[in-house]
Motif scaffolding. Structure first.
Motif, PDB file in Angstrom:
ATOM      1  N   ALA A 456       0.833  -1.204   0.000  1.00 36.41           N
ATOM      2  CA  ALA A 456       0.000   0.000   0.000  1.00 36.41           C
ATOM      3  C   ALA A 456       0.867   1.254   0.000  1.00 36.41           C
ATOM      4  N   GLN A 457       1.972   1.223   0.741  1.00 33.88           N
ATOM      5  CA  GLN A 457       2.877   2.374   0.761  1.00 33.88           C
ATOM      6  C   GLN A 457       3.536   2.562  -0.608  1.00 33.88           C
ATOM      7  N   PHE A 458       3.910   1.461  -1.257  1.00 37.02           N
ATOM      8  CA  PHE A 458       4.481   1.568  -2.603  1.00 37.02           C
ATOM      9  C   PHE A 458       3.487   2.236  -3.557  1.00 37.02           C
ATOM     10  N   HIS A 459       2.236   1.805  -3.491  1.00 34.82           N
ATOM     11  CA  HIS A 459       1.224   2.373  -4.380  1.00 34.82           C
ATOM     12  C   HIS A 459       0.962   3.846  -4.056  1.00 34.82           C
ATOM     13  N   ALA A 460       1.052   4.204  -2.774  1.00 36.97           N
ATOM     14  CA  ALA A 460       0.866   5.602  -2.403  1.00 36.97           C
ATOM     15  C   ALA A 460       1.977   6.481  -2.984  1.00 36.97           C
ATOM     16  N   PRO A 478       2.795  -5.347  -7.471  1.00 44.49           N
ATOM     17  CA  PRO A 478       1.513  -6.034  -7.699  1.00 44.49           C
ATOM     18  C   PRO A 478       0.369  -5.316  -6.985  1.00 44.49           C
ATOM     19  N   THR A 479      -0.820  -5.431  -7.545  1.00 43.55           N
ATOM     20  CA  THR A 479      -2.001  -4.910  -6.862  1.00 43.55           C
ATOM     21  C   THR A 479      -2.346  -5.816  -5.684  1.00 43.55           C
ATOM     22  N   LEU A 480      -3.103  -5.258  -4.749  1.00 40.22           N
ATOM     23  CA  LEU A 480      -3.529  -6.060  -3.610  1.00 40.22           C
ATOM     24  C   LEU A 480      -4.438  -7.197  -4.057  1.00 40.22           C
ATOM     25  N   HIS A 481      -5.271  -6.960  -5.066  1.00 36.98           N
ATOM     26  CA  HIS A 481      -6.127  -8.017  -5.604  1.00 36.98           C
ATOM     27  C   HIS A 481      -5.286  -9.161  -6.158  1.00 36.98           C
ATOM     28  N   ARG A 482      -4.226  -8.820  -6.891  1.00 36.24           N
ATOM     29  CA  ARG A 482      -3.384  -9.871  -7.483  1.00 36.24           C
ATOM     30  C   ARG A 482      -2.776 -10.745  -6.391  1.00 36.24           C
ATOM     31  N   CYS A 483      -2.290 -10.110  -5.340  1.00 28.57           N
ATOM     32  CA  CYS A 483      -1.661 -10.878  -4.269  1.00 28.57           C
ATOM     33  C   CYS A 483      -2.672 -11.753  -3.547  1.00 28.57           C
ATOM     34  N   LEU A 496     -10.159  -7.060   1.047  1.00 32.85           N
ATOM     35  CA  LEU A 496      -8.748  -6.714   1.034  1.00 32.85           C
ATOM     36  C   LEU A 496      -8.483  -5.571   1.999  1.00 32.85           C
ATOM     37  N   PRO A 497      -7.326  -5.553   2.654  1.00 29.10           N
ATOM     38  CA  PRO A 497      -6.967  -4.388   3.445  1.00 29.10           C
ATOM     39  C   PRO A 497      -6.727  -3.191   2.519  1.00 29.10           C
ATOM     40  N   PHE A 498      -6.840  -2.009   3.054  1.00 27.11           N
ATOM     41  CA  PHE A 498      -6.620  -0.768   2.314  1.00 27.11           C
ATOM     42  C   PHE A 498      -7.473  -0.706   1.040  1.00 27.11           C
ATOM     43  N   PRO A 499      -8.807  -0.820   1.149  1.00 27.75           N
ATOM     44  CA  PRO A 499      -9.642  -0.850  -0.053  1.00 27.75           C
ATOM     45  C   PRO A 499      -9.542   0.414  -0.889  1.00 27.75           C
ATOM     46  N   HIS A 500      -9.163   1.540  -0.259  1.00 29.41           N
ATOM     47  CA  HIS A 500      -9.083   2.784  -1.028  1.00 29.41           C
ATOM     48  C   HIS A 500      -7.925   2.761  -2.028  1.00 29.41           C
ATOM     49  N   LEU A 501      -7.040   1.755  -1.922  1.00 29.77           N
ATOM     50  CA  LEU A 501      -5.915   1.670  -2.852  1.00 29.77           C
ATOM     51  C   LEU A 501      -6.116   0.628  -3.937  1.00 29.77           C
ATOM     52  N   GLU A 502      -7.281   0.006  -4.006  1.00 26.42           N
ATOM     53  CA  GLU A 502      -7.502  -1.064  -4.977  1.00 26.42           C
ATOM     54  C   GLU A 502      -7.462  -0.550  -6.412  1.00 26.42           C
ATOM     55  N   ARG A 503      -7.667   0.751  -6.594  1.00 21.47           N
ATOM     56  CA  ARG A 503      -7.698   1.265  -7.976  1.00 21.47           C
ATOM     57  C   ARG A 503      -6.328   1.216  -8.638  1.00 21.47           C
ATOM     58  N   PHE A 504      -5.232   1.086  -7.886  1.00 19.80           N
ATOM     59  CA  PHE A 504      -3.903   1.111  -8.495  1.00 19.80           C
ATOM     60  C   PHE A 504      -3.571  -0.235  -9.117  1.00 19.80           C
TER      61      PHE A 504
END
Length: 504
Positions: A456-460, A478-483, A496-504
């Motif tokens: 999540a920090q990487f995506h931020a 990788p996206t959180l969904h992929r993992c 998934l944790p951090f749902p606000h980051l799923e768009r990345f």
């Protein structure tokens, strides 16, 4: 042969549109923004750009743009933002993880025309270069002043400094002289939003966050590198190369651990197994003892007296570890021949196998022997051969998995074996890459190494530099969904944790 034009691909009576009508109009407009020869769109023009060194993955972009100025790059960025088109930046295409793989609905930006050495200052031991300058060309330009650029990937004759920065490349001499990040001082970078940034400067340190280190190794996800200020080092007074052969890989691994333990840091310390030795000797006649189970090349450099003393120390350490053959290069020609064999390892394997898959993972040095043993066990399980050549001094492995892509299922087996090797690296305290980067190749193994909070920090960070997500999308992180789908991430109550980051 099919009939081809810039908009369609025709087989007999069947015409396959490469562009929709809207896309055709859009890319005609793109061409009008640049001088002739800058924008490529026909299939035959796009074909050379469909992959990097990881040729198992291919894709053709909608267009390739080869600009000659910063203004032209900014024009391209504006066009991509307006039409929400993904953009992938490419250097020489020598990467081995798919980092320069085009986006099939995007544009590929080639930096080939940014190939000038802008300034070389021998007194301050630095040079400012454009990203398309070849790695080796920097040392060649600095040689008349008794200087050189230290990082030396095996592809240094072809790879570009911009790509080296994007991947934080190393090479044979990174053990003593460091990776790319340790040999650059400043970058000029253009963000996807068109903002021109200067990161770092010509001093050793600056206040604030280390954005220079953040950009180095970012694999084209954060910005477009426009020029690089590199450090130059004085050529050493004396260089010696010692070749040591061992009848057991474990003995060679022990020699490496013992050498580092006493505080000797060679300029380079490389290991090759018997499969590599035999392939290289057939190819280049480097003078290697092909009966050996493992070979070490140890380069020592510095003042003559210090090097002579270190040669004695290293000889004693290698002998105590069980070396069966020791040979000190007698002159510059033999030294270069020893290293030529190591640098030719990849093409040498290409002569004896229809295909090979080059892995890249790093492990603690004391784990070399057990990991290499386990790699051979995994290879037997998958029914494939593995040849090992690697930077032993820093534990950066490069197992070469030999296979035949024409045999049904062998590519998939090679990729599965590669994934297991990277998983093994992480399990023993290592990492999924040492210098080749993640690209598209190691997205799933990244899920093993990092947890959800870290990703999540990487995506931020990606979002901070590229809020539209158009720069090299789908690479490196990788996206959180992929993992979650890969089974390497804990999912809480089906979410998934951090749902606000799923768009990345």
């Amino acid at each position: 042969m099919p009939a081809v034009n810039a908009a369609n691909l025709t087989y007999g009576e069947l015409t396959i549109p490469l562009f929709s009508r809207r896309e055709k109009t859009m890319f005609q407009h793109l061409k009008s923004l640049f001088p002739p020869g800058t924008v490529l769109t026909s299939p035959e023009e796009l074909r050379p750009y469909e992959c990097d060194g990881l040729s198992a993955h291919t894709a053709q972009p909608k267009a390739v743009v080869i600009p000659s100025s910063i203004d032209e790059i900014q024009t391209l960025l504006t066009f991509c933002r307006q039409h929400h088109i993904p953009l992938v930046v490419r250097g020489a295409g020598t990467g081995l993880s798919g980092g320069a793989l085009p986006h099939e609905n995007g544009i590929l930006l080639s930096m080939a025309r940014f190939n000038r050495i802008l300034h070389l200052d021998p007194k301050r031991r630095l040079a400012r270069v454009e990203p398309g300058v070849r790695n080796l060309a920097i040392s060649q330009a600095a040689a008349p002043y008794g200087l050189y650029y230290a990082p030396d990937p095996s592809s240094q004759i072809a790879c570009t400094i911009g790509g080296n920065v994007a991947e934080n490349s190393g090479g044979v001499h990174c053990l003593k002289y460091g990776l790319t990040i340790h040999n650059i001082l400043a970058l000029q970078v253009l963000t996807m939003e068109g903002e021109l940034l200067t990161l770092g400067n010509e001093t050793l340190d600056i206040p604030g966050y280390d954005l220079l280190a953040l950009m180095t190794g970012s694999e084209g996800l954060l910005g477009i590198i426009l020029d690089i200020t590199v450090k130059l080092l004085p050529q050493p007074e004396t260089v010696q190369v010692l070749l040591a052969a061992f009848d057991e890989i474990s003995h060679a691994s022990t020699a490496v651990a013992n050498l580092i333990a006493v505080g000797i840091i060679p300029a380079g310390l490389e290991m090759m197994d018997q499969a590599i030795l035999q392939a290289v000797e057939q190819f280049i006649q480097a003078g290697y003892p092909t009966h050996a189970a493992a070979l070490l090349l140890c380069e020592l450099d510095g003042h003559a007296e210090a090097v002579a003393y270190q040669v004695e120390q290293v000889t004693a350490i290698f002998t105590a570890a069980g070396a069966t053959h020791l040979q000190l290069a007698t002159d510059s020609a033999q030294r270069q021949r020893f290293w030529a064999g190591r640098k030719a390892a990849f093409p040498a394997i290409g002569r004896i196998s229809p295909d090979y898959y080059c892995m890249d993972g790093t492990i603690p040095r004391h784990q070399l022997a057990p990991v290499l043993t386990q790699i051979q066990t995994l290879a037997q399980h998958y029914g494939l051969r593995v040849a090992n050549v690697f930077h032993a001094g820093d534990g950066n492995l490069h197992p070469l998995i030999l296979f035949d892509a024409n045999q049904l299922g062998e590519l998939e087996k090679a990729e599965a074996l590669g994934s297991q090797i990277l998983k093994l690296c992480v399990e023993v305290g290592g990492t999924v890459t040492g210098e080749h980067g993640v690209g598209v190749e190691k997205l799933d193994p990244m899920c093993i190494q990092f947890n959800a909070a870290e990703l999540a920090q990487f995506h931020a960070l990606k979002h901070a530099f590229d809020p539209t997500g158009l720069l090299n999308p789908g690479k490196a992180i990788p996206t959180l969904h992929r993992c979650a789908e890969f089974g390497a991430m804990h999912v809480h109550q089906g979410q998934l944790p951090f749902p606000h980051l799923e768009r990345f």
